[in-house]
Design a protein around this motif. Sequence first.
Motif, PDB file in Angstrom:
ATOM      1  N   LYS A  59      43.597  42.320  39.561  1.00 27.81           N
ATOM      2  CA  LYS A  59      42.980  43.287  38.631  1.00 27.81           C
ATOM      3  C   LYS A  59      43.813  43.197  37.359  1.00 27.81           C
ATOM      4  O   LYS A  59      42.853  43.192  36.462  1.00 27.81           O
ATOM      5  N   GLU A  62      42.190  39.944  35.483  1.00 25.14           N
ATOM      6  CA  GLU A  62      40.479  40.356  35.307  1.00 25.14           C
ATOM      7  C   GLU A  62      40.854  41.262  33.847  1.00 25.14           C
ATOM      8  O   GLU A  62      39.907  41.027  32.915  1.00 25.14           O
ATOM      9  N   CYS A  63      41.608  42.219  33.675  1.00 27.11           N
ATOM     10  CA  CYS A  63      41.473  43.112  32.505  1.00 27.11           C
ATOM     11  C   CYS A  63      41.989  42.081  31.365  1.00 27.11           C
ATOM     12  O   CYS A  63      41.505  42.187  30.047  1.00 27.11           O
ATOM     13  N   ASP A  67      39.567  40.543  27.728  1.00 24.87           N
ATOM     14  CA  ASP A  67      39.826  41.395  26.584  1.00 24.87           C
ATOM     15  C   ASP A  67      39.848  39.976  25.388  1.00 24.87           C
ATOM     16  O   ASP A  67      40.807  39.377  25.316  1.00 24.87           O
ATOM     17  N   LEU A 132      46.704  47.696  27.986  1.00 23.53           N
ATOM     18  CA  LEU A 132      47.088  46.311  28.487  1.00 23.53           C
ATOM     19  C   LEU A 132      48.635  46.204  29.022  1.00 23.53           C
ATOM     20  O   LEU A 132      49.115  45.430  29.495  1.00 23.53           O
ATOM     21  N   SER A 315      45.031  54.284  36.056  1.00 18.21           N
ATOM     22  CA  SER A 315      44.412  52.969  35.572  1.00 18.21           C
ATOM     23  C   SER A 315      43.626  52.488  36.870  1.00 18.21           C
ATOM     24  O   SER A 315      42.542  51.819  36.341  1.00 18.21           O
ATOM     25  N   ASP A 319      39.667  51.913  35.744  1.00 20.71           N
ATOM     26  CA  ASP A 319      39.106  50.472  35.982  1.00 20.71           C
ATOM     27  C   ASP A 319      38.016  50.287  36.886  1.00 20.71           C
ATOM     28  O   ASP A 319      37.416  49.169  36.932  1.00 20.71           O
TER      29      ASP A 319
END
Length: 319
Positions: A59, A62-63, A67, A132, A315, A319
């Motif tokens: 995860k 992926e974030c 970005d 982040l 979070s 998400d």
Amino acid sequence: MTNEHENNPQKLKQKLLEEYQDKTLEDLDYGEEIETKRGSCYRFTTHEKVEIKTLKEKKVNECLIGDLKLIKGIGPSKERKLKENGFITLDDLRDHPSYGTSACELLEKLESRDVCSLSDWISTRYSASHHLNLLLSSLSGAEKMLFMDIETLGLKDVPLILIGVAEGNKDGLTINQYLLRNLKEEKATLDGFLSHQNSDNVYVTFNGRSFDVPFIKSRMRFHHMDEKINSQHLDLLHFSRRQWNDQLPNCRLQTLEKHFFGFERCDDVPSSKVPEFYLTYRETGNIGPLVPIIEHNREDVVTLAKILSLLHHCSDLKD
């Protein structure tokens, strides 16, 4: 302890002086004198069963990969246009004539799990409290986190009283608290604290970026100690404000404790009274006024681990 002294520190102090008048530090559980390379101090070691939740690596990846604004020259508008043209992730930018080199460099850091370099990279694009950076802490793992809080004789240019540092492990937290029995032990206390640090650690604090870490650095300079404090740092005050500022009256540590964990401290010494309580101990030799300082510090570092886990949980939901 009970609530009867909650709003009257002087009554609390008098009660403690009477209760502990014939006791010594050795009568308190989990404490011992230790020797460091810079002298002796007193250490309390306790354990707390706290589950430190982090996000799954997939995860987090992926974030980060999704970005595009992590690349210099790409803002919200440029990112939107790139994604409309099929550049959805950093992987898609590998061969881009303008952004390919930077994308490849960042992906290499991510693939090697170079958390320190990734944190530095993110900090050039976003604030230290950006979402982040919180996600990135999951890549470090709970075992690399140092939950830290200090008690001092004032706000600036005065000695420390106590440093608490908790380390995550599979059973929860191991908490070590380094106490100055007298002000001559400050170097030894700092040395004890620094023994927990290595190059991979991430400090987790509450307002520590503004207070705790600069204060420790100042005291180290005062004693001509040349060790370095890690730059990796999660200050949960700022993440908490981002997450809950519009839901709570304030984001103080004890407000979060009460609201989210149903925990309200009894006979807690107010932070403003910590120097007075400590100086009473030094003047009288009576350990009573030390007891709530030690417990206050211990509860602070345990709460840090709980708040971090809750932020990761939020979070995950978001998400």
